[in-house]
Design a protein around this motif. Structure first.
Motif, PDB file in Angstrom:
ATOM      1  N   THR A 139       1.048  -0.719   0.103  1.00 19.94           N
ATOM      2  CA  THR A 139       0.054  -0.134   0.143  1.00 19.94           C
ATOM      3  C   THR A 139       1.104   1.086  -0.275  1.00 19.94           C
ATOM      4  O   THR A 139       2.413   1.433   0.228  1.00 19.94           O
ATOM      5  CB  THR A 139      -1.064   0.039   1.083  1.00 19.94           C
ATOM      6  N   VAL A 140       0.063   2.401  -0.149  1.00 18.11           N
ATOM      7  CA  VAL A 140       0.939   3.790  -0.154  1.00 18.11           C
ATOM      8  C   VAL A 140       0.723   4.373   1.493  1.00 18.11           C
ATOM      9  O   VAL A 140      -0.239   3.529   2.144  1.00 18.11           O
ATOM     10  CB  VAL A 140       0.598   4.173  -1.244  1.00 18.11           C
ATOM     11  N   PRO A 141       1.826   5.097   2.013  1.00 20.02           N
ATOM     12  CA  PRO A 141       1.985   5.640   2.672  1.00 20.02           C
ATOM     13  C   PRO A 141       0.486   6.277   3.054  1.00 20.02           C
ATOM     14  O   PRO A 141       0.621   6.453   4.098  1.00 20.02           O
ATOM     15  CB  PRO A 141       3.186   6.664   2.708  1.00 20.02           C
ATOM     16  N   SER A 142       0.332   6.641   2.733  1.00 24.35           N
ATOM     17  CA  SER A 142      -1.100   7.533   3.412  1.00 24.35           C
ATOM     18  C   SER A 142      -2.135   6.762   3.575  1.00 24.35           C
ATOM     19  O   SER A 142      -3.586   7.366   4.127  1.00 24.35           O
ATOM     20  CB  SER A 142      -2.490   8.322   2.060  1.00 24.35           C
ATOM     21  N   LYS A 143      -2.079   5.502   2.919  1.00 25.29           N
ATOM     22  CA  LYS A 143      -3.136   4.888   3.971  1.00 25.29           C
ATOM     23  C   LYS A 143      -2.790   4.000   4.936  1.00 25.29           C
ATOM     24  O   LYS A 143      -3.499   3.333   5.142  1.00 25.29           O
ATOM     25  CB  LYS A 143      -3.389   3.679   2.753  1.00 25.29           C
ATOM     26  N   VAL A 144      -1.611   4.630   5.598  1.00 24.91           N
ATOM     27  CA  VAL A 144      -0.867   3.488   7.001  1.00 24.91           C
ATOM     28  C   VAL A 144      -0.861   5.445   8.316  1.00 24.91           C
ATOM     29  O   VAL A 144      -0.993   5.689   8.177  1.00 24.91           O
ATOM     30  CB  VAL A 144       0.191   3.759   6.809  1.00 24.91           C
ATOM     31  N   ARG A 145      -1.512   4.378   9.295  1.00 26.02           N
ATOM     32  CA  ARG A 145      -1.518   4.679  11.055  1.00 26.02           C
ATOM     33  C   ARG A 145      -0.883   4.297  11.441  1.00 26.02           C
ATOM     34  O   ARG A 145      -0.772   2.809  11.236  1.00 26.02           O
ATOM     35  CB  ARG A 145      -2.995   5.239  10.892  1.00 26.02           C
ATOM     36  N   ILE A 146       0.314   5.162  11.957  1.00 23.12           N
ATOM     37  CA  ILE A 146       0.911   4.247  13.537  1.00 23.12           C
ATOM     38  C   ILE A 146       0.513   4.568  14.508  1.00 23.12           C
ATOM     39  O   ILE A 146       0.685   5.963  14.728  1.00 23.12           O
ATOM     40  CB  ILE A 146       2.604   4.177  12.943  1.00 23.12           C
ATOM     41  N   PHE A 147       0.387   4.029  15.276  1.00 21.58           N
ATOM     42  CA  PHE A 147       0.342   4.086  16.976  1.00 21.58           C
ATOM     43  C   PHE A 147       1.024   3.697  18.056  1.00 21.58           C
ATOM     44  O   PHE A 147       1.357   2.775  18.136  1.00 21.58           O
ATOM     45  CB  PHE A 147      -1.357   3.725  17.215  1.00 21.58           C
ATOM     46  N   ARG A 148       1.817   5.192  18.529  1.00 21.18           N
ATOM     47  CA  ARG A 148       2.152   4.314  20.063  1.00 21.18           C
ATOM     48  C   ARG A 148       1.253   3.775  20.944  1.00 21.18           C
ATOM     49  O   ARG A 148       0.290   4.493  21.154  1.00 21.18           O
ATOM     50  CB  ARG A 148       2.344   6.258  20.177  1.00 21.18           C
ATOM     51  N   GLY A 149       1.834   2.773  21.808  1.00 18.61           N
ATOM     52  CA  GLY A 149       1.263   2.154  22.293  1.00 18.61           C
ATOM     53  C   GLY A 149       1.834   2.497  23.701  1.00 18.61           C
ATOM     54  O   GLY A 149       2.643   3.367  23.962  1.00 18.61           O
ATOM     55  N   PRO A 150       0.732   2.184  24.707  1.00 17.25           N
ATOM     56  CA  PRO A 150       0.884   2.496  25.955  1.00 17.25           C
ATOM     57  C   PRO A 150       1.861   2.163  26.871  1.00 17.25           C
ATOM     58  O   PRO A 150       1.833   1.222  26.238  1.00 17.25           O
ATOM     59  CB  PRO A 150      -0.932   2.940  26.120  1.00 17.25           C
ATOM     60  N   VAL A 151       2.607   3.214  27.253  1.00 13.42           N
ATOM     61  CA  VAL A 151       3.536   2.294  28.877  1.00 13.42           C
ATOM     62  C   VAL A 151       2.961   1.823  29.206  1.00 13.42           C
ATOM     63  O   VAL A 151       4.414   0.653  29.490  1.00 13.42           O
ATOM     64  CB  VAL A 151       4.058   4.582  29.269  1.00 13.42           C
ATOM     65  N   TYR A 152       2.188   1.728  29.762  1.00 16.17           N
ATOM     66  CA  TYR A 152       2.384  -0.110  30.529  1.00 16.17           C
ATOM     67  C   TYR A 152       1.700  -0.947  29.807  1.00 16.17           C
ATOM     68  O   TYR A 152       2.009  -1.889  30.405  1.00 16.17           O
ATOM     69  CB  TYR A 152       0.238  -0.158  30.948  1.00 16.17           C
ATOM     70  N   THR A 153       1.628  -1.456  28.437  1.00 13.58           N
ATOM     71  CA  THR A 153       1.973  -2.559  27.891  1.00 13.58           C
ATOM     72  C   THR A 153       3.976  -3.302  28.486  1.00 13.58           C
ATOM     73  O   THR A 153       4.063  -4.276  28.076  1.00 13.58           O
ATOM     74  CB  THR A 153       2.052  -2.429  26.116  1.00 13.58           C
ATOM     75  N   CYS A 154       4.509  -1.714  28.033  1.00 14.44           N
ATOM     76  CA  CYS A 154       6.091  -2.253  28.101  1.00 14.44           C
ATOM     77  C   CYS A 154       7.180  -0.831  28.893  1.00 14.44           C
ATOM     78  O   CYS A 154       6.840  -0.374  27.687  1.00 14.44           O
ATOM     79  CB  CYS A 154       6.534  -2.976  27.139  1.00 14.44           C
ATOM     80  N   GLN A 155       7.419  -0.898  30.345  1.00 16.19           N
ATOM     81  CA  GLN A 155       8.020   0.487  30.475  1.00 16.19           C
ATOM     82  C   GLN A 155       8.759   1.057  29.539  1.00 16.19           C
ATOM     83  O   GLN A 155       8.911   2.368  29.333  1.00 16.19           O
ATOM     84  CB  GLN A 155       8.589   0.257  31.868  1.00 16.19           C
ATOM     85  N   TYR A 156       9.673   0.169  28.506  1.00 17.06           N
ATOM     86  CA  TYR A 156      10.437   0.030  28.107  1.00 17.06           C
ATOM     87  C   TYR A 156      10.641   0.371  26.709  1.00 17.06           C
ATOM     88  O   TYR A 156      10.689   1.266  25.552  1.00 17.06           O
ATOM     89  CB  TYR A 156      11.860  -0.490  28.506  1.00 17.06           C
ATOM     90  N   HIS A 157       9.837  -0.259  26.272  1.00 17.45           N
ATOM     91  CA  HIS A 157       9.447  -0.263  24.758  1.00 17.45           C
ATOM     92  C   HIS A 157       7.861  -0.952  24.578  1.00 17.45           C
ATOM     93  O   HIS A 157       7.244  -1.839  24.330  1.00 17.45           O
ATOM     94  CB  HIS A 157       9.753  -1.831  23.778  1.00 17.45           C
ATOM     95  N   PRO A 158       7.230   0.046  24.491  1.00 17.89           N
ATOM     96  CA  PRO A 158       5.450   0.657  23.943  1.00 17.89           C
ATOM     97  C   PRO A 158       4.548  -1.066  23.109  1.00 17.89           C
ATOM     98  O   PRO A 158       5.732  -0.673  22.302  1.00 17.89           O
ATOM     99  CB  PRO A 158       4.784   1.532  24.201  1.00 17.89           C
TER     100      PRO A 158
END
Length: 222
Positions: A139-158
């Protein structure tokens, strides 16, 4: 990998202690608390359908199905490829954002973006129950969304999440299977601090409607 809807989110630490598969836990967490990833970004019916999707019968959901690489061309330059590895994760996110993708919860600076002529994001799918072994959905970038995970999933690497919409078959064997190549596919990949060279693992694939070849040029870029 489908997850039962009767898993209590409070049980996630227990599931982790029992060494349940991280993709199982991550997807269920996202299903139960999408607002923790989407933040102020809306969760529409299509997003929810992907989060709740049953397994596609031709996809092997394991670390061999993953976000693979980005094809890209800058204005005045030639074609290049960047593998979406752990080392290139930040650079790839930045490229995708500069070319029209959406980052949610990240502090990436794209105030002075590169001038991209074209770009394509490729997901490696390992197949089962079909005539080919593997292939790319693209696909193309305009079809992509990237979401930062919440810190409680992993303190160092959400545990981050990414939704790629309107992906289509882009390699020979996959393109020869009409039930796949005639459709668009929405894909959910997640990054769960696993020690993989390619950290974004496919956790859901959903039929997104008929493929429209007239929307694509006969080249790698769209």
């Amino acid at each position: 990998m489908s997850t039962p809807l009767d898993v209590d989110p409070a049980a996630f630490p227990i599931l982790q202690s029992l060494e349940m598969p991280k993709p199982f836990i991550a997807r269920r967490w996202l299903q139960c608390k999408p607002e923790a990833w989407f933040r102020d970004s809306p969760v529409d019916d299509r997003d929810r359908a992907l989060l709740d999707a049953q397994d596609a019968p031709w996809v092997h959901y394991a670390k061999t199905s993953y976000l693979r690489k980005v094809y890209h061309v800058k204005q005045g330059e030639g074609f290049k490829t960047t593998n979406w590895t752990v080392e290139n994760d930040d650079a790839c996110k930045k490229m995708v954002a500069e070319a029209g993708g959406q980052l949610v919860g990240f502090g990436c600076d794209i105030s002075n973006p590169a001038q991209w002529k074209s770009m394509k994001v490729n997901v490696n799918i390992t197949a089962k129950n079909t005539s080919f072994d593997w292939g790319f959905l693209s696909t193309v970038p305009s079809k992509v969304r990237i979401f930062r995970g919440p810190v409680y999933t992993c303190q160092y690497h959400p545990w981050d999440a990414m939704i790629l919409r309107d992906c289509y078959a882009n390699t020979g064997g996959m393109m020869e299977v009409d039930s796949i190549s005639s459709r668009y596919w929405d894909i959910l990949v997640m990054k769960m601090c696993e020690d993989y060279d390619y950290p974004w693992v496919v956790v859901a694939v959903k039929d997104a409607g008929p493929y429209k070849p007239e929307n694509h040029r006969a080249c790698f870029c769209c």
